[in-house]
Write a protein that holds these residues in place. Sequence first.
Motif, PDB file in Angstrom:
ATOM      1  N   TYR A   1      11.084   2.132   5.644  1.00 42.73           N
ATOM      2  CA  TYR A   1      10.201   1.035   5.261  1.00 42.73           C
ATOM      3  C   TYR A   1       9.350   0.586   6.439  1.00 42.73           C
ATOM      4  O   TYR A   1       9.831   0.465   7.561  1.00 42.73           O
ATOM      5  N   THR A   2       8.058   0.361   6.159  1.00 46.74           N
ATOM      6  CA  THR A   2       7.091  -0.106   7.138  1.00 46.74           C
ATOM      7  C   THR A   2       6.341  -1.281   6.526  1.00 46.74           C
ATOM      8  O   THR A   2       5.993  -1.244   5.348  1.00 46.74           O
ATOM      9  N   THR A   3       6.103  -2.314   7.318  1.00 48.49           N
ATOM     10  CA  THR A   3       5.336  -3.458   6.839  1.00 48.49           C
ATOM     11  C   THR A   3       3.893  -3.295   7.305  1.00 48.49           C
ATOM     12  O   THR A   3       3.627  -3.196   8.499  1.00 48.49           O
ATOM     13  N   LEU A   4       2.989  -3.233   6.333  1.00 44.49           N
ATOM     14  CA  LEU A   4       1.557  -3.065   6.592  1.00 44.49           C
ATOM     15  C   LEU A   4       0.847  -4.349   6.198  1.00 44.49           C
ATOM     16  O   LEU A   4       1.086  -4.877   5.107  1.00 44.49           O
ATOM     17  N   GLY A   5      -0.012  -4.861   7.070  1.00 41.37           N
ATOM     18  CA  GLY A   5      -0.696  -6.105   6.756  1.00 41.37           C
ATOM     19  C   GLY A   5      -2.083  -6.161   7.355  1.00 41.37           C
ATOM     20  O   GLY A   5      -2.404  -5.446   8.303  1.00 41.37           O
ATOM     21  N   PHE A   6      -2.908  -7.019   6.774  1.00 46.05           N
ATOM     22  CA  PHE A   6      -4.228  -7.273   7.353  1.00 46.05           C
ATOM     23  C   PHE A   6      -4.671  -8.672   6.984  1.00 46.05           C
ATOM     24  O   PHE A   6      -4.183  -9.281   6.032  1.00 46.05           O
ATOM     25  N   ARG A   7      -5.608  -9.181   7.802  1.00 45.25           N
ATOM     26  CA  ARG A   7      -6.209 -10.486   7.554  1.00 45.25           C
ATOM     27  C   ARG A   7      -7.721 -10.299   7.587  1.00 45.25           C
ATOM     28  O   ARG A   7      -8.277  -9.837   8.586  1.00 45.25           O
TER      29      ARG A   7
ATOM     30  N   ALA B   1       2.448  -5.825   2.783  1.00 43.32           N
ATOM     31  CA  ALA B   1       3.306  -5.072   1.874  1.00 43.32           C
ATOM     32  C   ALA B   1       4.347  -4.310   2.687  1.00 43.32           C
ATOM     33  O   ALA B   1       4.055  -3.808   3.775  1.00 43.32           O
ATOM     34  N   ARG B   2       5.544  -4.232   2.145  1.00 44.61           N
ATOM     35  CA  ARG B   2       6.605  -3.428   2.758  1.00 44.61           C
ATOM     36  C   ARG B   2       6.778  -2.190   1.889  1.00 44.61           C
ATOM     37  O   ARG B   2       7.151  -2.292   0.719  1.00 44.61           O
ATOM     38  N   VAL B   3       6.464  -1.026   2.462  1.00 43.80           N
ATOM     39  CA  VAL B   3       6.440   0.216   1.698  1.00 43.80           C
ATOM     40  C   VAL B   3       7.121   1.344   2.469  1.00 43.80           C
ATOM     41  O   VAL B   3       7.295   1.263   3.683  1.00 43.80           O
ATOM     42  N   LYS B   4       7.491   2.379   1.725  1.00 49.80           N
ATOM     43  CA  LYS B   4       7.961   3.610   2.367  1.00 49.80           C
ATOM     44  C   LYS B   4       7.496   4.789   1.536  1.00 49.80           C
ATOM     45  O   LYS B   4       7.303   4.697   0.332  1.00 49.80           O
TER      46      LYS B   4
END
Length: 166
Positions: A99-105, A27-30
């Motif tokens: 904006y920051t892109t947060l991700g996980f697998r 997700a790209r969030v701020k």
Amino acid sequence: TADDGVQAQLLNCRFLPATGKTIWFEARVKMNDATDQYFVGLAATDTTLIASGVIDDVSDKCGFFHHAASTDNKISSITARTSADDATVDVGDNADGVYTTLGFRITGLTSVEFYVNGVLVETGVTAANIPNAAMCLSLVSQIEVAGADAELSVDWVRVAQLGARA
């Protein structure tokens, strides 16, 4: 007052971690104020993901958070199976209005890798902390101090589950 805000879950969009399956989340969030309380990720149905300023310890979840005890302008990660969790503080920086892109697998029931702006920042491999319940897209945005304004802007979200059907 402090700890007021929105906890939203998309209940008809569920993902179930399982052996032989991989879940990708990004997700790209701020946040307008990176010191407020927030959660971005997947979680089991829970109306109090952050209650009284503290991330909950009773539901399966995987994501990024900032709560009352967090370091200002830092992002923390969490993977949890009910009350067993692995929360790692300060895995990345977060700035007001950026904006920051947060991700996980989530790989099967054996590991979770967390990414901030595409960079691996944390890996969890304790099976007891890997979620194994159905989880849905979950977002929390709450104020930390009275009179503040907690805004979480979501530019986009991607979630995919890969692997053989059972």
